[in-house]
Structures are given as structure tokens and as C-alpha cells.
Design a protein around this motif. Structure first.
Motif, PDB file in Angstrom:
ATOM      1  N   PRO A 141      35.675  23.483  43.013  1.00  0.00           N
ATOM      2  CA  PRO A 141      34.262  23.890  42.918  1.00  0.00           C
ATOM      3  C   PRO A 141      34.012  25.149  42.089  1.00  0.00           C
ATOM      4  O   PRO A 141      32.964  25.266  41.462  1.00  0.00           O
ATOM      5  CB  PRO A 141      33.850  24.110  44.377  1.00  0.00           C
ATOM      6  CG  PRO A 141      35.114  24.201  45.155  1.00  0.00           C
ATOM      7  CD  PRO A 141      36.162  23.472  44.376  1.00  0.00           C
ATOM      8  N   GLN A 142      34.929  26.099  42.066  1.00  0.00           N
ATOM      9  CA  GLN A 142      34.697  27.345  41.329  1.00  0.00           C
ATOM     10  C   GLN A 142      35.663  27.473  40.147  1.00  0.00           C
ATOM     11  O   GLN A 142      36.034  28.570  39.750  1.00  0.00           O
ATOM     12  CB  GLN A 142      34.846  28.536  42.266  1.00  0.00           C
ATOM     13  CG  GLN A 142      33.779  28.559  43.325  1.00  0.00           C
ATOM     14  CD  GLN A 142      34.050  29.607  44.388  1.00  0.00           C
ATOM     15  OE1 GLN A 142      35.014  30.343  44.317  1.00  0.00           O
ATOM     16  NE2 GLN A 142      33.187  29.654  45.370  1.00  0.00           N
TER      17      GLN A 142
ATOM     18  N   GLY B 124      40.694  35.809  38.672  1.00  0.00           N
ATOM     19  CA  GLY B 124      39.911  35.659  39.894  1.00  0.00           C
ATOM     20  C   GLY B 124      39.550  36.997  40.505  1.00  0.00           C
ATOM     21  O   GLY B 124      38.418  37.200  40.960  1.00  0.00           O
ATOM     22  N   ILE B 125      40.488  37.918  40.505  1.00  0.00           N
ATOM     23  CA  ILE B 125      40.231  39.252  41.054  1.00  0.00           C
ATOM     24  C   ILE B 125      39.191  39.984  40.209  1.00  0.00           C
ATOM     25  O   ILE B 125      38.244  40.574  40.735  1.00  0.00           O
ATOM     26  CB  ILE B 125      41.541  40.069  41.137  1.00  0.00           C
ATOM     27  CG1 ILE B 125      42.470  39.467  42.189  1.00  0.00           C
ATOM     28  CG2 ILE B 125      41.250  41.539  41.424  1.00  0.00           C
ATOM     29  CD1 ILE B 125      43.898  40.000  42.144  1.00  0.00           C
ATOM     30  N   LEU B 126      39.354  39.915  38.893  1.00  0.00           N
ATOM     31  CA  LEU B 126      38.475  40.665  37.998  1.00  0.00           C
ATOM     32  C   LEU B 126      37.068  40.078  37.883  1.00  0.00           C
ATOM     33  O   LEU B 126      36.091  40.819  37.787  1.00  0.00           O
ATOM     34  CB  LEU B 126      39.091  40.750  36.602  1.00  0.00           C
ATOM     35  CG  LEU B 126      40.402  41.523  36.461  1.00  0.00           C
ATOM     36  CD1 LEU B 126      40.937  41.396  35.049  1.00  0.00           C
ATOM     37  CD2 LEU B 126      40.191  42.985  36.838  1.00  0.00           C
TER      38      LEU B 126
ATOM     39  N   PHE C  15      42.047  39.971  46.583  1.00  0.00           N
ATOM     40  CA  PHE C  15      43.368  39.539  46.125  1.00  0.00           C
ATOM     41  C   PHE C  15      43.812  38.289  46.883  1.00  0.00           C
ATOM     42  O   PHE C  15      44.273  37.314  46.273  1.00  0.00           O
ATOM     43  CB  PHE C  15      44.409  40.652  46.297  1.00  0.00           C
ATOM     44  CG  PHE C  15      45.806  40.196  45.963  1.00  0.00           C
ATOM     45  CD1 PHE C  15      46.206  40.064  44.652  1.00  0.00           C
ATOM     46  CD2 PHE C  15      46.695  39.845  46.968  1.00  0.00           C
ATOM     47  CE1 PHE C  15      47.486  39.601  44.326  1.00  0.00           C
ATOM     48  CE2 PHE C  15      47.972  39.391  46.661  1.00  0.00           C
ATOM     49  CZ  PHE C  15      48.364  39.275  45.346  1.00  0.00           C
ATOM     50  N   ILE C  16      43.690  38.320  48.200  1.00  0.00           N
ATOM     51  CA  ILE C  16      44.094  37.163  49.014  1.00  0.00           C
ATOM     52  C   ILE C  16      43.237  35.956  48.667  1.00  0.00           C
ATOM     53  O   ILE C  16      43.745  34.846  48.512  1.00  0.00           O
ATOM     54  CB  ILE C  16      44.019  37.499  50.517  1.00  0.00           C
ATOM     55  CG1 ILE C  16      45.084  38.548  50.868  1.00  0.00           C
ATOM     56  CG2 ILE C  16      44.191  36.238  51.372  1.00  0.00           C
ATOM     57  CD1 ILE C  16      44.979  39.102  52.278  1.00  0.00           C
TER      58      ILE C  16
ATOM     59  N   TYR D 128      42.960  30.698  46.614  1.00  0.00           N
ATOM     60  CA  TYR D 128      42.140  29.732  45.884  1.00  0.00           C
ATOM     61  C   TYR D 128      42.911  29.123  44.716  1.00  0.00           C
ATOM     62  O   TYR D 128      42.942  27.908  44.528  1.00  0.00           O
ATOM     63  CB  TYR D 128      40.850  30.384  45.367  1.00  0.00           C
ATOM     64  CG  TYR D 128      39.984  29.404  44.611  1.00  0.00           C
ATOM     65  CD1 TYR D 128      39.131  28.551  45.288  1.00  0.00           C
ATOM     66  CD2 TYR D 128      40.048  29.299  43.221  1.00  0.00           C
ATOM     67  CE1 TYR D 128      38.352  27.623  44.604  1.00  0.00           C
ATOM     68  CE2 TYR D 128      39.282  28.383  42.531  1.00  0.00           C
ATOM     69  CZ  TYR D 128      38.433  27.549  43.224  1.00  0.00           C
ATOM     70  OH  TYR D 128      37.675  26.625  42.543  1.00  0.00           O
ATOM     71  N   ASN D 129      43.548  29.966  43.910  1.00  0.00           N
ATOM     72  CA  ASN D 129      44.278  29.467  42.746  1.00  0.00           C
ATOM     73  C   ASN D 129      45.522  28.689  43.131  1.00  0.00           C
ATOM     74  O   ASN D 129      45.925  27.770  42.419  1.00  0.00           O
ATOM     75  CB  ASN D 129      44.598  30.610  41.790  1.00  0.00           C
ATOM     76  CG  ASN D 129      43.371  31.069  41.041  1.00  0.00           C
ATOM     77  OD1 ASN D 129      42.841  30.352  40.217  1.00  0.00           O
ATOM     78  ND2 ASN D 129      42.881  32.258  41.353  1.00  0.00           N
TER      79      ASN D 129
END
Length: 191
Positions: free
Chosen positions: A30-31, A141-143, A154-155, A160-161
Motif C-alpha cells: 500500500p505505501q 522510509g526513515i527519511l 526505524f522499527i 514494513y520494508n
């Protein structure tokens, strides 16, 4: 000399296009992110022609996704979107080409006809490329996708990844290993 260079460029272009097409056959998250066969042609080129060719093939796959609009971006400013796209598509697919660091050991295993070692070297190369791609996606993802995080960003990004990168790595490792064992000429450019 010139013909070899042209042949290499043609092979890179064909494998990049194949990777792009294989990414259409996917389970989309989804993302952003998907479970697909996109890494297989990149890994094949990395084992066939080396790390440099693998990296260029990966960069071209990412570039094809960008120019065709086949991307997911965070709703941020233009500058951030450009940085996110460069990381998530160009760099992430480019580092998959580093799977070719196992090419020498793979070729030794093919020469000595050690099927188990061939399987292990291919799987290890795929896992190296997959881990590096996963790392780039986690950083992205974090940024850029931290706004979607519930709790520790971070988690959230790591989990997710991992939901799509673990299946991608396993499928690519199995398919590439079986493909390279049953058709070793695919990785021998002079054949």
C-alpha cells in the motif's frame, strides 16, 4: 573491441527492459514496494558480466520506472521527492548489481561442477544485493515516510520494508539458483 562493447550495452538494455517488465507481475504494497521478479535480470547480468554491468542494469531498471511514472513517492516538496526517487529507485536497484561480487566464486564452482556450491554462491550474491537494496529502502522510509510511522520510525521502516523484501530475496535466490544451475551458459557471455 568495439563489437564487445556494443554487445555489452545491448545485453544491459535487454536485461534492464526485462527487469522493468517483470516488475509489472507483482504484489504491490500500500505505501510502496512490491514482491516481484525485478531483481532476477539484474542479478543475471551481475553474474554474467560483473558488478559494473549489474549496477548499470539496476540503474536502468530504476530509471525506466521513474520515466514511466511507475513509482510511489511521499507527498513532500519537489526537492525531497527528487532525493527520495534517486534513493528508492536508482540507488536501490543499482546496489542489487553488487550481487556480482560472488561471480568469481560462482565461476569456480561451475568449473569444478559443485552444484551445492553453485547454489550457495548464487544465493549469497542475491542475498547481498537484496540486503543492500533493503538497507536503502529502510533509510528512505526513515527519511521520507516517517509520517506514516506509528511509534519508532526505524522499527516501522525496517518491518514494513522487510514484509516485501524478504519474499523478494527468497524468490530471487531460488529462481536464480535454479536458473543458473540448469542453464549455466546464461552466465557465460562468450557462449
Amino acid at each position: 573491441m568495439r563489437n564487445k562493447r556494443v554487445l555489452l550495452m545491448v545485453e544491459i538494455a535487454i536485461f534492464a527492459a526485462l527487469g522493468f517488465v517483470l516488475d509489472f507481475i507483482a504484489f504491490r504494497m500500500p505505501q510502496g514496494g512490491s514482491v516481484s521478479l525485478v531483481m532476477i535480470p539484474i542479478v543475471l547480468m551481475a553474474f554474467r558480466r560483473g558488478v559494473g554491468a549489474g549496477i548499470i542494469t539496476g540503474l536502468l531498471v530504476g530509471l525506466l520506472q521513474i520515466v514511466t511514472g511507475f513509482i510511489s513517492v511521499a507527498p513532500l516538496s519537489f526537492g525531497f521527492v527528487v532525493m527520495q526517487v534517486v534513493l528508492d529507485y536508482l540507488l536501490a536497484y543499482g546496489v542489487v548489481g553488487l550481487a556480482g561480487v560472488m561471480r568469481g566464486r560462482y565461476m569456480e564452482a561451475v568449473q569444478s561442477k559443485k552444484t551445492g556450491k553453485v547454489f550457495a554462491m548464487v544465493a549469497l550474491g542475491v542475498l547481498i544485493g537484496s540486503f543492500l537494496r533493503y538497507t536503502v529502502h529502510v533509510i528512505t522510509g526513515i527519511l521520507f515516510f516517517g509520517m506514516f510511522a506509528e511509534g519508532n520510525v526505524f522499527i516501522y521502516s525496517a518491518v514494513y520494508n522487510a514484509t516485501y523484501m524478504i519474499p523478494v530475496a527468497l524468490v530471487a535466490a531460488i529462481v536464480c539458483s535454479l536458473l543458473f544451475i540448469t542453464a549455466p551458459r546464461l552466465t557465460q557471455p562468450d557462449s
